[in-house]
Design an enzyme around this catalytic site. Structure first.
Site, mmCIF file in Angstrom:
data_model
loop_
_atom_site.group_PDB
_atom_site.id
_atom_site.type_symbol
_atom_site.label_atom_id
_atom_site.label_comp_id
_atom_site.label_asym_id
_atom_site.label_seq_id
_atom_site.Cartn_x
_atom_site.Cartn_y
_atom_site.Cartn_z
ATOM 1 N N ARG A 119 -6.613 1.361 13.995
ATOM 2 C CA ARG A 119 -6.245 2.372 13.000
ATOM 3 C C ARG A 119 -4.903 3.013 13.336
ATOM 4 O O ARG A 119 -4.206 3.509 12.459
ATOM 5 C CB ARG A 119 -7.325 3.446 12.928
ATOM 6 C CG ARG A 119 -8.497 2.994 12.062
ATOM 7 C CD ARG A 119 -9.532 4.066 11.955
ATOM 8 N NE ARG A 119 -9.944 4.499 13.300
ATOM 9 C CZ ARG A 119 -10.770 5.497 13.545
ATOM 10 N NH1 ARG A 119 -11.286 6.182 12.565
ATOM 11 N NH2 ARG A 119 -11.101 5.810 14.776
ATOM 12 N N LYS A 131 -22.502 -6.590 20.457
ATOM 13 C CA LYS A 131 -23.740 -5.827 20.535
ATOM 14 C C LYS A 131 -23.403 -4.347 20.669
ATOM 15 O O LYS A 131 -22.324 -4.039 21.174
ATOM 16 C CB LYS A 131 -24.609 -6.296 21.697
ATOM 17 C CG LYS A 131 -24.054 -5.925 23.080
ATOM 18 C CD LYS A 131 -25.113 -5.863 24.117
ATOM 19 C CE LYS A 131 -25.576 -4.474 24.398
ATOM 20 N NZ LYS A 131 -24.679 -3.640 25.207
ATOM 21 N N HIS A 138 -23.252 -10.933 25.873
ATOM 22 C CA HIS A 138 -22.386 -11.628 26.845
ATOM 23 C C HIS A 138 -23.173 -12.204 28.025
ATOM 24 O O HIS A 138 -22.681 -13.070 28.732
ATOM 25 C CB HIS A 138 -21.211 -10.742 27.293
ATOM 26 C CG HIS A 138 -21.561 -9.688 28.290
ATOM 27 N ND1 HIS A 138 -22.059 -8.467 27.943
ATOM 28 C CD2 HIS A 138 -21.478 -9.673 29.637
ATOM 29 C CE1 HIS A 138 -22.275 -7.751 29.024
ATOM 30 N NE2 HIS A 138 -21.920 -8.457 30.072
ATOM 31 N N GLU A 152 -26.819 -1.695 38.204
ATOM 32 C CA GLU A 152 -25.379 -1.409 38.223
ATOM 33 C C GLU A 152 -25.136 -0.214 39.134
ATOM 34 O O GLU A 152 -25.942 0.722 39.148
ATOM 35 C CB GLU A 152 -24.893 -1.059 36.824
ATOM 36 C CG GLU A 152 -25.018 -2.179 35.833
ATOM 37 C CD GLU A 152 -24.451 -1.756 34.483
ATOM 38 O OE1 GLU A 152 -23.240 -1.868 34.294
ATOM 39 O OE2 GLU A 152 -25.230 -1.309 33.636
ATOM 40 N N ASP A 204 -29.290 -0.161 25.182
ATOM 41 C CA ASP A 204 -28.039 -0.721 25.704
ATOM 42 C C ASP A 204 -28.272 -2.023 26.479
ATOM 43 O O ASP A 204 -27.468 -2.945 26.414
ATOM 44 C CB ASP A 204 -27.379 0.324 26.629
ATOM 45 C CG ASP A 204 -25.994 -0.101 27.099
ATOM 46 O OD1 ASP A 204 -25.227 -0.622 26.270
ATOM 47 O OD2 ASP A 204 -25.677 0.088 28.298
ATOM 48 N N HIS A 238 -29.719 -7.861 26.741
ATOM 49 C CA HIS A 238 -29.561 -8.665 27.962
ATOM 50 C C HIS A 238 -30.897 -8.997 28.634
ATOM 51 O O HIS A 238 -31.178 -10.140 28.964
ATOM 52 C CB HIS A 238 -28.677 -7.942 28.981
ATOM 53 C CG HIS A 238 -27.354 -7.501 28.428
ATOM 54 N ND1 HIS A 238 -26.668 -8.228 27.486
ATOM 55 C CD2 HIS A 238 -26.579 -6.421 28.674
ATOM 56 C CE1 HIS A 238 -25.534 -7.604 27.195
ATOM 57 N NE2 HIS A 238 -25.459 -6.505 27.901
ATOM 58 N N LYS A 253 -28.291 2.445 35.706
ATOM 59 C CA LYS A 253 -26.925 2.785 36.132
ATOM 60 C C LYS A 253 -27.020 3.590 37.423
ATOM 61 O O LYS A 253 -28.038 4.235 37.688
ATOM 62 C CB LYS A 253 -26.256 3.660 35.074
ATOM 63 C CG LYS A 253 -26.215 2.993 33.706
ATOM 64 C CD LYS A 253 -24.819 2.643 33.315
ATOM 65 C CE LYS A 253 -24.747 1.971 31.987
ATOM 66 N NZ LYS A 253 -23.990 0.728 31.989
HETATM 67 C C1 BG6 Z 1 -22.970 -3.985 28.422
HETATM 68 C C2 BG6 Z 1 -23.539 -2.594 28.431
HETATM 69 O O1 BG6 Z 1 -23.516 -4.730 27.370
HETATM 70 O O2 BG6 Z 1 -23.264 -4.622 29.658
HETATM 71 C C3 BG6 Z 1 -22.959 -1.800 29.579
HETATM 72 O O3 BG6 Z 1 -23.225 -1.955 27.208
HETATM 73 C C4 BG6 Z 1 -23.180 -2.528 30.887
HETATM 74 O O4 BG6 Z 1 -23.550 -0.502 29.658
HETATM 75 C C5 BG6 Z 1 -22.698 -3.977 30.782
HETATM 76 O O5 BG6 Z 1 -22.453 -1.862 31.894
HETATM 77 C C6 BG6 Z 1 -23.100 -4.760 32.018
HETATM 78 O O6 BG6 Z 1 -22.480 -6.021 31.981
HETATM 79 P P1 BG6 Z 1 -22.204 -6.844 33.311
HETATM 80 O O7 BG6 Z 1 -21.647 -8.129 32.820
HETATM 81 O O8 BG6 Z 1 -21.245 -6.042 34.113
HETATM 82 O O9 BG6 Z 1 -23.516 -6.982 33.988
#
Ligand code: BG6
Length: 490
Positions: free
Chosen positions: A50, A149, A179, A217, A236, A241, A340
């Protein structure tokens, strides 16, 4: 060594081109693929945002982002001279009807090549952007649309988004990204299960005691806290995942690697997940939130302090006991946890086999550990099988567990491409196998929604855990009640 096949000439249009995902993941991924020689001359990356910004100012931002996000030595001036001319910044406010002219002009005359629109934006914009592409006649026969996502925040909103996007693009041109499906080890799970015959006879209730999936994480929520506070770990991480990892671990063998064959098997797992409702919400789920603590010697603030004075009951940690109601997995619990600000970044699938039925080593009766197969996703991808052996020595018969350990990096000595590199190339090649189909996303939301409703109905509070720990005590109790414990091989 895998062969690198250049992709056909393309236009990649990124909506949200100034955002965090573009800078941290998408542009570095394209830089790497360019460096590897996979991007055909003439291909373009058209970043939209934007903000009114000159091409020079945008390129400066990209250069700074690449210098920060690439590993040492990966950014070179020579490669930047090749990569930067591919990038074009175009101002476009997707919600303003008269703001599409510049984008139209840039795309005009390039209708014959592959055109990918990557929506690195909040999900509320997915429908309007798809409609804008259609209204402005920017959808060519060889167009694809990529949705980051989360697709929605619950079943109903996911359905709305899917319907809106589906009115503009046929399903086979819609790529919904998770991913984790682009991670090397996740794909290796398919190889391990379906390119080796030894596992299949054991991959079932008669041999497996339980399965654990940990996605831990050490980072907090950082700059995304406002967004994160509205969604929490369940939406999330678990909805996408974690459930995808459950599906790949639990699914039946697909007849082929064809995209629908794999996705048909995954959705059967989602549909067989036993709903967690009523009293089971309390017994089978744990929600947590981190408080002040320390990670690797550094003190870190708790979630509430990061949020300011605001009170929040958003979970930054979830642990669940899942049951899959089918013949293969009946009575084999899948324990999953993600959070987290845990002790370290560590993601792993652990398949624990059953105890030996009878010990012939009377003195060692309690020292025989069940075999465990650990599939490590990060940080060091690999596979490990723990087995019992006799400790060397002339006397006695002491048993101890050892690991048959395969580290992929040591074995192949390669740089592991980021998941986005692979996924972007798959979109450009038109292969949707590693993306989620509409029914999968909706089935996952359907299951997750009832857990969240259960939390709301029972007012299930978040349990505090100290940053740098492995989560709340309640998460340990979840397994302890079943006579089991979490493994974290770190
Ligand atoms: C994302 C989440 O999809 O995946 C994040 O929104 C998270 O909160 C991330 O930190 C973790 O991805 P990876 O590849 O670092 O395990």
């Amino acid at each position: 060594m895998a062969q690198l096949i250049p992709v056909e000439e393309f236009d990649l249009v990124i909506f949200g081109g100034t955002g965090d995902l573009s800078m941290r993941k998408l542009l570095p991924a394209m830089y790497h693929r360019d460096r590897a020689g996979q991007i055909t001359a003439g291909s373009r990356i058209i970043a939209t945002g934007r903000a009114q910004m000159s091409q020079e100012a945008y390129l400066q931002e990209v250069e700074a982002a690449l210098r920060t996000n690439l590993d040492e030595g990966e950014f070179t001036d020579e490669q930047w001279q090749i990569f930067s001319p591919r990038i074009h910044y175009v101002q476009c406010d997707a919600l303003a009807v008269d703001s599409w002219q510049d984008l139209k002009a840039v795309l005009q005359g390039f209708e014959q090549r592959i055109r990918v629109s990557y929506l690195a934006t909040p999900p509320s914009l997915f429908g309007p952007i798809a409609a804008g592409l259609r209204h402005n006649e920017l959808i060519t026969p060889d167009s694809r649309i990529v949705l980051e996502k989360p697709v929605g925040r619950d079943f109903a909103s996911a359905q709305d988004i899917n319907t809106q996007v589906g009115e503009c693009f046929p399903e086979n041109q819609i790529y919904r990204i998770d991913h984790y499906l682009g991670k090397e080890t996740v794909q290796n799970l398919l190889a391990l299960r379906f390119a080796n015959s030894m596992f299949e006879p054991m991959w079932r209730r008669s041999a497996i005691d339980h399965v654990q999936i940990t996605v831990a994480e050490d980072l907090g929520v950082g700059g995304r806290i406002e967004f994160y506070d509205r969604i929490g770990a369940m939406r999330d991480m678990v909805q996408n995942h974690i459930l995808q990892l459950v599906c790949l671990t639990a699914m039946e063998a697909p007849a082929s690697l064809d995209h629908d064959a794999v996705r048909d098997e995954k959705i059967k797992v989602l549909r067989a997940l036993r709903p967690i409702g009523g009293d089971f919400v309390r017994t089978n789920t744990v929600r947590g939130q981190y408080t002040d603590g320390a990670i690797k010697g550094q003190t870190v603030s708790g979630y509430m302090s990061e949020l300011g004075e605001k009170q929040s009951s958003t979970e930054t940690f979830v642990a669940l006991k899942l049951e899959i109601d089918n013949w293969r997995w009946s009575n084999v619990p899948f324990y999953v946890r993600t959070g987290k600000r845990l002790k370290t970044k560590h993601s792993e699938i652990v398949v624990q086999f059953q105890d030996v039925p009878h010990s012939i080593f009377p003195e060692q009766k309690f020292n025989i550990n069940p075999n465990r197969l650990s599939i490590r996703l990060q940080p060091d991808e690999g596979v490990k099988l723990s087995v019992m052996v006799k400790e060397p020595g002339p006397g006695g018969f002491d048993l101890r567990p050892v690991s048959l350990d395969l580290s992929f990096e040591e074995t192949f000595g390669l740089r592991y491409p980021d998941a986005y590199e692979r996924l972007l190339m798959e979109v450009l090649r038109g292969n949707p196998a590693l993306f989620m189909r509409r029914d999968e996303v909706e089935a996952a939301w359907h299951w997750v929604d009832q857990v969240i409703s259960g939390w709301e109905a029972s007012n299930q509070k978040v349990e505090n855990y100290v940053a740098g720990s492995w989560g709340p005590t309640a998460a340990s109790l979840l397994l302890d009640r079943d006579g089991r414990e979490w493994y974290a091989d770190v």
